[in-house]
Write a protein that holds these residues in place. Structure first.
Motif, PDB file in Angstrom:
ATOM      1  N   ILE A  16       0.845  -1.179   0.000  1.00 52.33           N
ATOM      2  CA  ILE A  16       0.000   0.000   0.000  1.00 52.33           C
ATOM      3  C   ILE A  16       0.884   1.234   0.000  1.00 52.33           C
ATOM      4  O   ILE A  16       1.694   1.432   0.901  1.00 52.33           O
ATOM      5  N   LYS A  17       0.757   2.014  -1.050  1.00 54.55           N
ATOM      6  CA  LYS A  17       1.523   3.262  -1.189  1.00 54.55           C
ATOM      7  C   LYS A  17       3.022   2.989  -1.055  1.00 54.55           C
ATOM      8  O   LYS A  17       3.748   3.735  -0.421  1.00 54.55           O
ATOM      9  N   LEU A  78      -3.403   6.462   7.337  1.00 52.41           N
ATOM     10  CA  LEU A  78      -3.986   6.640   5.999  1.00 52.41           C
ATOM     11  C   LEU A  78      -5.483   6.910   6.091  1.00 52.41           C
ATOM     12  O   LEU A  78      -6.036   7.681   5.302  1.00 52.41           O
ATOM     13  N   ALA A  79      -6.165   6.291   7.065  1.00 56.79           N
ATOM     14  CA  ALA A  79      -7.607   6.489   7.233  1.00 56.79           C
ATOM     15  C   ALA A  79      -7.936   7.927   7.619  1.00 56.79           C
ATOM     16  O   ALA A  79      -9.015   8.424   7.306  1.00 56.79           O
ATOM     17  N   LYS A  80      -7.023   8.596   8.289  1.00 59.70           N
ATOM     18  CA  LYS A  80      -7.249   9.977   8.738  1.00 59.70           C
ATOM     19  C   LYS A  80      -7.041  10.999   7.627  1.00 59.70           C
ATOM     20  O   LYS A  80      -7.474  12.145   7.752  1.00 59.70           O
ATOM     21  N   GLN A  81      -6.371  10.626   6.551  1.00 59.04           N
ATOM     22  CA  GLN A  81      -6.071  11.580   5.485  1.00 59.04           C
ATOM     23  C   GLN A  81      -7.326  11.954   4.710  1.00 59.04           C
ATOM     24  O   GLN A  81      -8.216  11.136   4.512  1.00 59.04           O
ATOM     25  N   ASP A  85      -5.423  14.349  -2.362  1.00 60.61           N
ATOM     26  CA  ASP A  85      -4.125  13.680  -2.262  1.00 60.61           C
ATOM     27  C   ASP A  85      -4.155  12.453  -1.357  1.00 60.61           C
ATOM     28  O   ASP A  85      -3.130  11.809  -1.146  1.00 60.61           O
ATOM     29  N   ALA A  86      -5.318  12.106  -0.799  1.00 57.20           N
ATOM     30  CA  ALA A  86      -5.410  10.991   0.139  1.00 57.20           C
ATOM     31  C   ALA A  86      -5.441   9.623  -0.555  1.00 57.20           C
ATOM     32  O   ALA A  86      -5.136   8.617   0.062  1.00 57.20           O
ATOM     33  N   ALA A  87      -5.791   9.580  -1.832  1.00 60.38           N
ATOM     34  CA  ALA A  87      -5.851   8.312  -2.555  1.00 60.38           C
ATOM     35  C   ALA A  87      -4.446   7.763  -2.783  1.00 60.38           C
ATOM     36  O   ALA A  87      -3.492   8.507  -2.969  1.00 60.38           O
ATOM     37  N   PHE A  88      -4.336   6.436  -2.762  1.00 62.21           N
ATOM     38  CA  PHE A  88      -3.026   5.790  -2.894  1.00 62.21           C
ATOM     39  C   PHE A  88      -3.134   4.525  -3.752  1.00 62.21           C
ATOM     40  O   PHE A  88      -4.212   3.944  -3.891  1.00 62.21           O
ATOM     41  N   SER A 103      -5.049  -5.017  -8.041  1.00 60.75           N
ATOM     42  CA  SER A 103      -4.379  -3.731  -7.906  1.00 60.75           C
ATOM     43  C   SER A 103      -5.358  -2.602  -8.210  1.00 60.75           C
ATOM     44  O   SER A 103      -6.422  -2.811  -8.778  1.00 60.75           O
ATOM     45  N   GLY A 104      -4.953  -1.425  -7.799  1.00 59.33           N
ATOM     46  CA  GLY A 104      -5.718  -0.224  -8.079  1.00 59.33           C
ATOM     47  C   GLY A 104      -4.835   0.982  -7.823  1.00 59.33           C
ATOM     48  O   GLY A 104      -3.858   0.902  -7.078  1.00 59.33           O
TER      49      GLY A 104
END
Length: 136
Positions: A16-17, A78-81, A85-88, A103-104
């Motif tokens: 993830i990211k 990550l949940a708090k973002q 720009d929060a998508a990863f 994947s995504g």
């Protein structure tokens, strides 16, 4: 004589990211699911069948970690973002024979994990929404 196929959970990785997620709980590590069916059948009064292709590419990846996993804090962060720009990016890489990978590029953690405090180690579950889930 048929071939024996071996499954090895060590051949499954979640990234993830750019960060490898570790510390999975016992049992189901990762669950991947499309949010809707691929087709929408329609049957007319006289039995004629039509099928609409569903353009919905969204899906959900559920991850179950031990509460002691170093990845719990990472996913909670990550949940708090918020915001654009929060998508990863997210990738599930399954190197087992006949393994399905996913994947995504546009994923978001839906919410922080529920915090359960006990005398034993508990699990933390995260649901990750993926706007463009691709199963390979």
């Amino acid at each position: 004589m048929s071939d024996v196929i071996t499954y090895d959970p060590l051949k499954v990785n979640l990234v993830i990211k750019g960060v490898a997620i570790t510390g999975f709980a016992d049992g189901t590590m990762i669950e991947i699911e499309k949010n809707e069916d691929a087709i929408m059948p329609y049957v007319g009064t006289q039995g004629e069948v039509s099928i609409a292709e569903n353009a919905d590419k969204t899906g959900t990846i559920k991850v179950t970690l031990q509460q002691t996993s170093p990845s719990v804090q990472y996913l909670n962060t990550l949940a708090k973002q918020k915001g654009d720009d929060a998508a990863f990016p997210i990738s599930v890489i399954n190197m087992n024979t006949n393994g399905v990978s996913a994947s995504g590029t546009k994923a978001r953690v839906k919410k922080m994990a529920t915090e359960t405090i006990d005398k034993e180690i508990k699990e933390r579950e995260f649901e990750i929404f993926v706007a463009d889930l691709d199963l390979i």
